[in-house]
Motif scaffolding. Structure first.
Motif, PDB file in Angstrom:
ATOM      1  N   VAL A  17       5.221  55.981  27.945  1.00 37.84           N
ATOM      2  CA  VAL A  17       4.835  54.729  28.594  1.00 37.84           C
ATOM      3  C   VAL A  17       5.073  54.804  30.098  1.00 37.84           C
ATOM      4  N   GLU A  18       6.068  55.579  30.541  1.00 36.89           N
ATOM      5  CA  GLU A  18       6.251  55.757  31.978  1.00 36.89           C
ATOM      6  C   GLU A  18       5.066  56.517  32.564  1.00 36.89           C
ATOM      7  N   PHE A  19       4.599  57.547  31.856  1.00 37.97           N
ATOM      8  CA  PHE A  19       3.387  58.266  32.276  1.00 37.97           C
ATOM      9  C   PHE A  19       2.216  57.295  32.402  1.00 37.97           C
ATOM     10  N   LEU A  20       2.029  56.453  31.392  1.00 38.20           N
ATOM     11  CA  LEU A  20       0.877  55.551  31.377  1.00 38.20           C
ATOM     12  C   LEU A  20       0.948  54.514  32.485  1.00 38.20           C
ATOM     13  N   LEU A  21       2.124  53.947  32.720  1.00 36.45           N
ATOM     14  CA  LEU A  21       2.244  52.939  33.762  1.00 36.45           C
ATOM     15  C   LEU A  21       1.973  53.547  35.130  1.00 36.45           C
ATOM     16  N   SER A  22       2.494  54.737  35.372  1.00 33.99           N
ATOM     17  CA  SER A  22       2.208  55.438  36.627  1.00 33.99           C
ATOM     18  C   SER A  22       0.721  55.725  36.748  1.00 33.99           C
ATOM     19  N   CYS A  23       0.128  56.111  35.652  1.00 36.79           N
ATOM     20  CA  CYS A  23      -1.307  56.411  35.636  1.00 36.79           C
ATOM     21  C   CYS A  23      -2.126  55.159  35.957  1.00 36.79           C
ATOM     22  N   ALA A  24      -1.774  54.037  35.340  1.00 34.65           N
ATOM     23  CA  ALA A  24      -2.497  52.787  35.569  1.00 34.65           C
ATOM     24  C   ALA A  24      -2.409  52.364  37.038  1.00 34.65           C
ATOM     25  N   ILE A  25      -1.231  52.512  37.626  1.00 36.89           N
ATOM     26  CA  ILE A  25      -1.054  52.157  39.035  1.00 36.89           C
ATOM     27  C   ILE A  25      -1.938  53.037  39.916  1.00 36.89           C
ATOM     28  N   ALA A  73       8.856  50.386  31.218  1.00 42.46           N
ATOM     29  CA  ALA A  73       7.449  50.374  30.802  1.00 42.46           C
ATOM     30  C   ALA A  73       7.237  49.817  29.403  1.00 42.46           C
ATOM     31  N   HIS A  74       8.213  49.982  28.499  1.00 39.55           N
ATOM     32  CA  HIS A  74       8.031  49.404  27.163  1.00 39.55           C
ATOM     33  C   HIS A  74       7.932  47.886  27.245  1.00 39.55           C
ATOM     34  N   SER A  75       8.773  47.251  28.041  1.00 40.48           N
ATOM     35  CA  SER A  75       8.699  45.795  28.205  1.00 40.48           C
ATOM     36  C   SER A  75       7.357  45.397  28.807  1.00 40.48           C
TER      37      SER A  75
END
Length: 427
Positions: free
Chosen positions: A334-342, A395-397
């Motif tokens: 989820v940290e990967f995904l949040l960074s990716c989304a940003i 990122a989970h929250s």
């Protein structure tokens, strides 16, 4: 070129993830790898998140007497009748795992050359077999494990340290089985599929040293307990080296790997009219950095049709790391995904899914999450600050509040992380 995809992007991404997990199910990959019936006894042992399901597959396909003991994560058991299943803690070990490891070593003592030990190993086994060297306590191991998990060390580095503090890993379990034949079936969850790194290699030789383990602790500034430092400095933790005669009859078979899982996902993509590109099955690095890099590739693909043309999906596996700075609820996927989304900043036509194939990202009973072109917009509307969530390792929250978490429950297998970035042509 208009978007002609007939499957909703979220649905397609989830189908690819489910196919990756299904490809590594023990019921599929264990039976073809079973050994011939020995002259003597068959003893089944093992550890890992998939070990109980692997044991069940053995029971269902083995014609002849057998007994054994395997240890798996809490909630990952299976209804075996002849093989005892013990559940223990992961990723920080507990007393149940310690007791199981001690019993496992006792179980393999006194075997003959006519006996065969079938060892079922999968990811998670390092924490599930926490039998420390004399002088090192379970509390020492727990303290060190917590420090390693938040240090930013790679899985290979963490397992190097673990092998040199264990009475059962680093080939010691196979050595204890001598002179019996040892057949190890591995489901790999590590970049590069190095058998030494799957559950810290309890049945394979290891050419790393205590000095290597000490160097890793120093590299990441880990303040290890005194007993740990003493064991490494004295050389008491040297593992079983290649060429040791006690491992002459030990063999290893890799029965499921991250690459196999990615190929299964690729087949789903092709069937949907999307061209898959497997970027690699062993990508490592800080999760947020990998997120930015893969987002950059997706953006260039969308804007210029290079290096790939839409519609396509960029698939990758491996195990990223997270250097914990905040106190949020995070995980590497989820940290990967949040960074990716940003990094994507809402670019139309780009969707993503990342998840751990064992169903647990970090320490949460959540496999991962999904991102869409409106992820950031929906987060801002809900009063969330995506960059703050990333900085806080929360990122989970973040994804739970959006309703974008991917929850599978126990998958009873583990071939590491799965990442997919779907790039569609503009509407």
């Amino acid at each position: 070129m208009p978007n002609t995809l007939h499957t909703e992007p979220r649905v397609l991404l989830r189908r690819m993830f489910d196919a990756a997990v299904a490809a590594a199910q023990p019921a599929l990959c264990v039976p073809p790898a079973l050994p011939q019936r020995p002259k003597g006894r068959l003893l089944v042992i093992g550890a890992g998140k998939a070990s109980a399901e692997m044991a069940l597959a053995v029971e269902q396909h083995w014609r002849g007497p057998l007994k054994g003991l395997v240890v798996t994560r809490y909630g990952y058991g299976a209804p075996c009748e002849r093989i005892e299943i013990v559940e223990a803690a992961h990723p920080v070990p507990d007393a149940a795992g310690l007791d199981a490891a001690q019993r496992m070593l006792e179980l393999v003592r006194g075997l003959s050359a006519d006996d065969t030990v079938l060892c079922l190993i999968s990811g998670g086994g390092s924490s599930l077999l926490p039998l420390p060297l004399p002088g090192i306590t379970l509390e020492d191991k727990q303290q060190l494990n917590r420090a390693l998990l938040t240090s930013g060390a790679t899985i290979s580095e963490m397992n190097c340290v673990r092998r040199h503090l264990s009475a059962i890993k680093g080939g010691r379990l196979a050595a204890a089985c001598h002179p019996a034949r040892v057949v190890t079936l591995l489901i790999s969850d590590v970049p590069g599929d190095d058998p030494r790194d799957v559950a810290s290699g309890p049945t394979v030789p290891d050419d790393s040293t205590c000095a290597d383990a000490l160097a890793i602790l120093r590299r990441y500034g880990i303040a290890a307990p005194p007993a740990v430092l003493d064991a490494l400095a004295s050389g008491a933790g040297e593992s079983v080296q290649p060429g040791d005669p006690r491992l002459a009859r030990a063999e290893v078979h890799m029965i499921a790997t991250p690459q196999m899982a990615l190929e299964a996902a690729a087949r789903v993509a092709r069937d949907a009219g999307v061209t898959p590109y497997i970027l690699g099955d062993s990508l490592e690095g800080e999760a947020r950095d990998v997120g930015k890099v893969l987002a950059g590739m997706a953006l260039h693909t969308a804007a210029h049709g290079q290096p790939f043309a839409a519609p396509c999906v960029l698939l990758s596996g491996g195990e990223t790391t997270v250097t914990v700075r905040g106190k949020g609820r995070g995980g590497r996927n989820v940290e990967f995904l949040l960074s990716c989304a940003i990094a994507l900043q809402g670019t139309p036509g780009i969707y993503g899914l990342a998840g751990d194939t064992d169903g647990v990202d970090g320490q949460e009973e959540i496999a991962g999450a999904v991102i869409t072109p409106d992820t950031l917009e929906r987060a801002w509307a809900a009063g969330m600050r995506p960059r703050d969530a990333l900085d806080f390792n929360d990122a989970h929250s973040f994804f739970q509040r959006l309703g974008d978490s991917v929850v599978t429950g126990p998958t009873r297998t583990n071939v590491n992380d799965f990442r997919a970035l779907l790039v569609l042509p503009p509407e």
